[in-house]
Design a protein around this motif. Structure first.
Motif, PDB file in Angstrom:
ATOM      1  N   ASP A  43     -31.194 -17.310   4.231  1.00 44.65           N
ATOM      2  CA  ASP A  43     -31.299 -17.763   5.553  1.00 44.65           C
ATOM      3  C   ASP A  43     -30.785 -16.855   6.829  1.00 44.65           C
ATOM      4  OD1 ASP A  43     -31.813 -20.189   4.571  1.00 44.65           O
ATOM      5  OD2 ASP A  43     -29.586 -20.886   4.455  1.00 44.65           O
ATOM      6  N   ASP A  44     -31.158 -15.850   6.639  1.00 48.92           N
ATOM      7  CA  ASP A  44     -31.130 -14.635   7.676  1.00 48.92           C
ATOM      8  C   ASP A  44     -29.757 -14.449   8.092  1.00 48.92           C
ATOM      9  OD1 ASP A  44     -34.062 -13.890   7.463  1.00 48.92           O
ATOM     10  OD2 ASP A  44     -34.528 -15.843   8.896  1.00 48.92           O
ATOM     11  N   ARG A  45     -28.750 -14.645   7.237  1.00 54.21           N
ATOM     12  CA  ARG A  45     -27.561 -14.367   7.718  1.00 54.21           C
ATOM     13  C   ARG A  45     -27.243 -12.905   7.336  1.00 54.21           C
ATOM     14  NH1 ARG A  45     -24.520 -18.423   4.493  1.00 54.21           N
ATOM     15  NH2 ARG A  45     -25.940 -17.717   2.974  1.00 54.21           N
ATOM     16  N   ASP A  46     -26.429 -12.316   8.302  1.00 53.08           N
ATOM     17  CA  ASP A  46     -26.072 -10.833   8.234  1.00 53.08           C
ATOM     18  C   ASP A  46     -24.408 -10.740   8.143  1.00 53.08           C
ATOM     19  OD1 ASP A  46     -26.864  -8.175   7.851  1.00 53.08           O
ATOM     20  OD2 ASP A  46     -25.899  -7.781   9.721  1.00 53.08           O
ATOM     21  N   TYR A  47     -23.844 -10.338   7.161  1.00 55.42           N
ATOM     22  CA  TYR A  47     -22.293 -10.217   7.294  1.00 55.42           C
ATOM     23  C   TYR A  47     -21.688  -8.921   7.228  1.00 55.42           C
ATOM     24  CZ  TYR A  47     -17.713 -12.244   6.021  1.00 55.42           C
ATOM     25  OH  TYR A  47     -16.342 -12.588   6.152  1.00 55.42           O
ATOM     26  N   ASN A  48     -20.810  -8.438   7.743  1.00 53.45           N
ATOM     27  CA  ASN A  48     -20.143  -6.963   7.914  1.00 53.45           C
ATOM     28  C   ASN A  48     -18.686  -7.215   8.131  1.00 53.45           C
ATOM     29  OD1 ASN A  48     -22.798  -5.167   7.826  1.00 53.45           O
ATOM     30  ND2 ASN A  48     -23.193  -6.456   9.409  1.00 53.45           N
ATOM     31  N   GLU A 103     -21.162 -13.887  16.012  1.00 57.64           N
ATOM     32  CA  GLU A 103     -19.644 -14.363  15.522  1.00 57.64           C
ATOM     33  C   GLU A 103     -19.025 -13.022  15.250  1.00 57.64           C
ATOM     34  OE1 GLU A 103     -18.824 -18.467  14.301  1.00 57.64           O
ATOM     35  OE2 GLU A 103     -20.785 -18.301  13.685  1.00 57.64           O
ATOM     36  N   THR A 104     -17.741 -12.444  15.937  1.00 56.40           N
ATOM     37  CA  THR A 104     -16.843 -11.673  15.354  1.00 56.40           C
ATOM     38  C   THR A 104     -15.495 -11.929  15.473  1.00 56.40           C
ATOM     39  OG1 THR A 104     -16.633 -10.901  17.870  1.00 56.40           O
ATOM     40  CG2 THR A 104     -18.760  -9.823  16.660  1.00 56.40           C
ATOM     41  N   ASN A 105     -14.821 -11.329  14.674  1.00 58.68           N
ATOM     42  CA  ASN A 105     -13.377 -11.323  14.520  1.00 58.68           C
ATOM     43  C   ASN A 105     -12.656 -10.182  14.377  1.00 58.68           C
ATOM     44  OD1 ASN A 105     -10.918 -12.378  14.024  1.00 58.68           O
ATOM     45  ND2 ASN A 105     -11.270 -12.910  11.819  1.00 58.68           N
ATOM     46  N   LEU A 145       0.778  -1.209  -0.129  1.00 58.95           N
ATOM     47  CA  LEU A 145      -0.134  -0.314   0.051  1.00 58.95           C
ATOM     48  C   LEU A 145       0.788   1.367  -0.070  1.00 58.95           C
ATOM     49  CD1 LEU A 145      -2.186  -2.078   0.679  1.00 58.95           C
ATOM     50  CD2 LEU A 145      -3.224  -0.454   2.113  1.00 58.95           C
ATOM     51  N   LYS A 146       0.432   2.243  -0.799  1.00 59.54           N
ATOM     52  CA  LYS A 146       1.211   3.535  -0.826  1.00 59.54           C
ATOM     53  C   LYS A 146       0.505   4.683  -0.018  1.00 59.54           C
ATOM     54  CE  LYS A 146       4.154   1.665  -3.696  1.00 59.54           C
ATOM     55  NZ  LYS A 146       5.259   1.378  -3.111  1.00 59.54           N
ATOM     56  N   LYS A 147      -0.863   4.362   0.188  1.00 64.77           N
ATOM     57  CA  LYS A 147      -1.693   5.440   0.780  1.00 64.77           C
ATOM     58  C   LYS A 147      -2.564   4.738   1.945  1.00 64.77           C
ATOM     59  CE  LYS A 147      -2.407   8.452  -3.008  1.00 64.77           C
ATOM     60  NZ  LYS A 147      -3.352   9.411  -3.832  1.00 64.77           N
ATOM     61  N   HIS A 148      -2.743   5.571   2.915  1.00 66.48           N
ATOM     62  CA  HIS A 148      -3.889   4.812   4.071  1.00 66.48           C
ATOM     63  C   HIS A 148      -5.064   4.461   3.296  1.00 66.48           C
ATOM     64  CE1 HIS A 148      -0.988   6.734   6.470  1.00 66.48           C
ATOM     65  NE2 HIS A 148      -1.504   8.046   6.577  1.00 66.48           N
ATOM     66  N   GLU A 149      -5.827   3.499   3.842  1.00 66.16           N
ATOM     67  CA  GLU A 149      -6.974   2.970   3.201  1.00 66.16           C
ATOM     68  C   GLU A 149      -7.763   2.306   4.078  1.00 66.16           C
ATOM     69  OE1 GLU A 149      -8.366  -0.145  -0.118  1.00 66.16           O
ATOM     70  OE2 GLU A 149      -6.377   0.914  -0.655  1.00 66.16           O
ATOM     71  N   ALA A 150      -9.419   2.577   3.999  1.00 69.55           N
ATOM     72  CA  ALA A 150     -10.421   2.123   4.868  1.00 69.55           C
ATOM     73  C   ALA A 150     -11.298   1.369   3.838  1.00 69.55           C
ATOM     74  CB  ALA A 150     -11.168   3.010   5.601  1.00 69.55           C
ATOM     75  N   SER A 151     -11.842   0.217   4.403  1.00 68.53           N
ATOM     76  CA  SER A 151     -12.957  -0.698   3.303  1.00 68.53           C
ATOM     77  C   SER A 151     -13.818  -1.054   4.389  1.00 68.53           C
ATOM     78  CB  SER A 151     -12.024  -1.888   3.083  1.00 68.53           C
ATOM     79  OG  SER A 151     -10.938  -1.653   2.211  1.00 68.53           O
ATOM     80  N   PHE A 152     -15.064  -1.145   3.551  1.00 70.42           N
ATOM     81  CA  PHE A 152     -16.336  -1.441   4.261  1.00 70.42           C
ATOM     82  C   PHE A 152     -17.001  -2.434   3.428  1.00 70.42           C
ATOM     83  CE2 PHE A 152     -15.228   2.976   4.257  1.00 70.42           C
ATOM     84  CZ  PHE A 152     -15.362   3.212   5.691  1.00 70.42           C
ATOM     85  N   MET A 153     -17.550  -3.378   3.918  1.00 74.94           N
ATOM     86  CA  MET A 153     -18.579  -4.661   3.215  1.00 74.94           C
ATOM     87  C   MET A 153     -19.997  -4.790   3.980  1.00 74.94           C
ATOM     88  SD  MET A 153     -17.734  -8.258   1.582  1.00 74.94           S
ATOM     89  CE  MET A 153     -18.352  -8.950   3.260  1.00 74.94           C
ATOM     90  N   HIS A 154     -20.941  -4.769   3.201  1.00 74.12           N
ATOM     91  CA  HIS A 154     -22.095  -5.322   3.956  1.00 74.12           C
ATOM     92  C   HIS A 154     -22.837  -6.281   3.158  1.00 74.12           C
ATOM     93  CE1 HIS A 154     -25.914  -5.437   6.013  1.00 74.12           C
ATOM     94  NE2 HIS A 154     -26.609  -5.277   4.822  1.00 74.12           N
ATOM     95  N   ALA A 155     -23.287  -7.595   3.531  1.00 71.94           N
ATOM     96  CA  ALA A 155     -23.935  -8.467   2.724  1.00 71.94           C
ATOM     97  C   ALA A 155     -25.214  -9.110   3.758  1.00 71.94           C
ATOM     98  CB  ALA A 155     -23.062  -9.541   2.357  1.00 71.94           C
ATOM     99  N   ASN A 156     -26.342  -8.997   3.077  1.00 68.89           N
ATOM    100  CA  ASN A 156     -27.568  -9.741   3.583  1.00 68.89           C
ATOM    101  C   ASN A 156     -27.540 -11.092   3.012  1.00 68.89           C
ATOM    102  OD1 ASN A 156     -28.325  -7.995   5.652  1.00 68.89           O
ATOM    103  ND2 ASN A 156     -29.278  -6.661   3.978  1.00 68.89           N
ATOM    104  N   PHE A 161     -20.565 -11.457  11.913  1.00 68.98           N
ATOM    105  CA  PHE A 161     -21.454 -12.407  11.488  1.00 68.98           C
ATOM    106  C   PHE A 161     -22.640 -12.754  12.441  1.00 68.98           C
ATOM    107  CE2 PHE A 161     -22.812 -16.883  10.265  1.00 68.98           C
ATOM    108  CZ  PHE A 161     -23.150 -16.733   8.935  1.00 68.98           C
ATOM    109  N   GLY A 162     -23.768 -12.677  11.983  1.00 67.84           N
ATOM    110  CA  GLY A 162     -25.079 -13.266  12.646  1.00 67.84           C
ATOM    111  C   GLY A 162     -26.083 -13.914  11.845  1.00 67.84           C
ATOM    112  N   ILE A 163     -26.703 -14.620  12.803  1.00 66.57           N
ATOM    113  CA  ILE A 163     -27.960 -15.338  12.188  1.00 66.57           C
ATOM    114  C   ILE A 163     -29.184 -15.001  13.223  1.00 66.57           C
ATOM    115  CG2 ILE A 163     -29.114 -17.340  11.705  1.00 66.57           C
ATOM    116  CD1 ILE A 163     -26.585 -18.542  11.133  1.00 66.57           C
TER     117      ILE A 163
END
Length: 314
Positions: free
Chosen positions: A83-88, A150-152, A69-80, A114-116
């Motif tokens: 089976d009612d699984r939520d992932y961020n 569940e979290t990591n 990496l040459k620059k600072h960077e932030a990333s975000f992701m969301h997914a529904n 991650f959650g159900i």
């Protein structure tokens, strides 16, 4: 160059010998969400990202890539998901520049959630062991609804060892809450990356080392998280086309093959396609100033999966 390649091969063989020690009896696949991946860019390429890993999501795929990496960077992701699984996912990578302007590596902080939702609480019929308690109408009695969460959370560091060789490490804290019980563990990931030449890069990552979820139950139950070892190669065919391939091995599972490609059709638009163990993946991204917006589609066993992510450089 031969010495570095030899070192990569020795490391891979060593991992094969050590992994059983850390991942014994892991057929239960605890922490399955850890295999799902992060970032719509990588997922659109079939998750064949071990030797690409040149944005802040490298913290997950191969922390060695953070060093590029040459620059600072932030990333975000969301997914529904189905089976009612939520992932961020969220992370931030910070390039460490010395007083001389040279990079001293990159650190990153990442978090996956991650959650159900809506899991029904039922109870065993004391008069009919092995069967659920029924209500007056003969239906299974539901006492409440709860979540499996569940979290990591992990901190990463990647640094150039030589002009062509990079290494990285993750220190992780995993936590799970299921109904009234909790479990947690510490763990490690590490990664290596080597620029074979100006167009071809090799990558190796080993994830989930030494992770065993310790539950706060009377029986002291432990769920071992299986080690994942991935070897990848990426080739920049020209200024517009990048292709990549990964061999992925999860403890107690068969080797899987991932491959992908991305093609820049415009300065601000890129298209992607991939195969995730024979499942089709597609993706696209759009750049706007310091922002990049990514979308991915995957034809998965549990149903179609759509993921959206964004990243920003500073």
């Amino acid at each position: 160059m031969k010495k570095v390649v030899k070192a990569l091969l020795i490391a891979a063989l060593g991992i094969g010998a050590v992994a059983p020690i850390y991942a014994a009896e892991s057929a239960g696949q605890a922490g399955a969400y850890l295999k799902m991946g992060v970032g719509a860019r990588a997922l659109g390429m079939g998750s064949a990202f071990t030797a690409v890993a040149n944005d802040s999501t490298a913290a997950f795929w191969n922390p060695a890539g953070l060093a590029k990496l040459k620059k600072h960077e932030a990333s975000f992701m969301h997914a529904n998901l189905t089976d009612d699984r939520d992932y961020n996912f969220f992370n931030y990578a910070h390039v460490l520049n010395g007083k001389d302007g040279k990079s001293n590596g990159t650190i990153a902080l990442s978090h996956i959630n991650f959650g159900i939702d809506g899991i029904p609480e039922t109870r065993e019929d004391p008069n009919n062991p092995g069967n659920p308690l029924l209500d007056a109408n003969g239906n299974v009695r539901i006492f409440s609804y709860f979540e499996d969460t569940e979290t990591n959370t992990f901190i990463s560091y990647g640094r150039a060892v030589t002009d062509r060789f990079y290494a990285g490490l993750n220190l992780k804290y995993l936590k799970q809450k299921l109904f009234t019980n909790k479990a947690d563990t510490m763990g490690l990931d590490f990664g290596l990356m080597y620029d074979w030449n100006d167009k071809t890069t090799l990558g190796l990552s080993v994830r989930d080392i030494g992770e065993s979820m310790d539950w706060d139950t009377n029986t002291g139950t432990k769920d071992d998280v299986p080690v994942t070892t991935t070897f990848g190669v990426a080739h920049q065919c020209n200024d517009k086309l990048l292709v990549s391939a990964d061999l992925n091995k999860v403890k107690d599972m068969d080797v899987k093959f991932f491959c992908g490609a991305e093609y820049q059709i415009h300065d601000n638009v890129t298209l992607r396609v991939g195969s995730h163990d024979s499942d089709l993946t597609l993706g696209a991204s759009f750049k706007l100033d310091t922002w990049r917006f990514d979308y991915s589609y995957a034809d998965e066993t549990l149903g179609d999966a759509h993921r959206i992510s964004a990243s920003k450089t500073f």
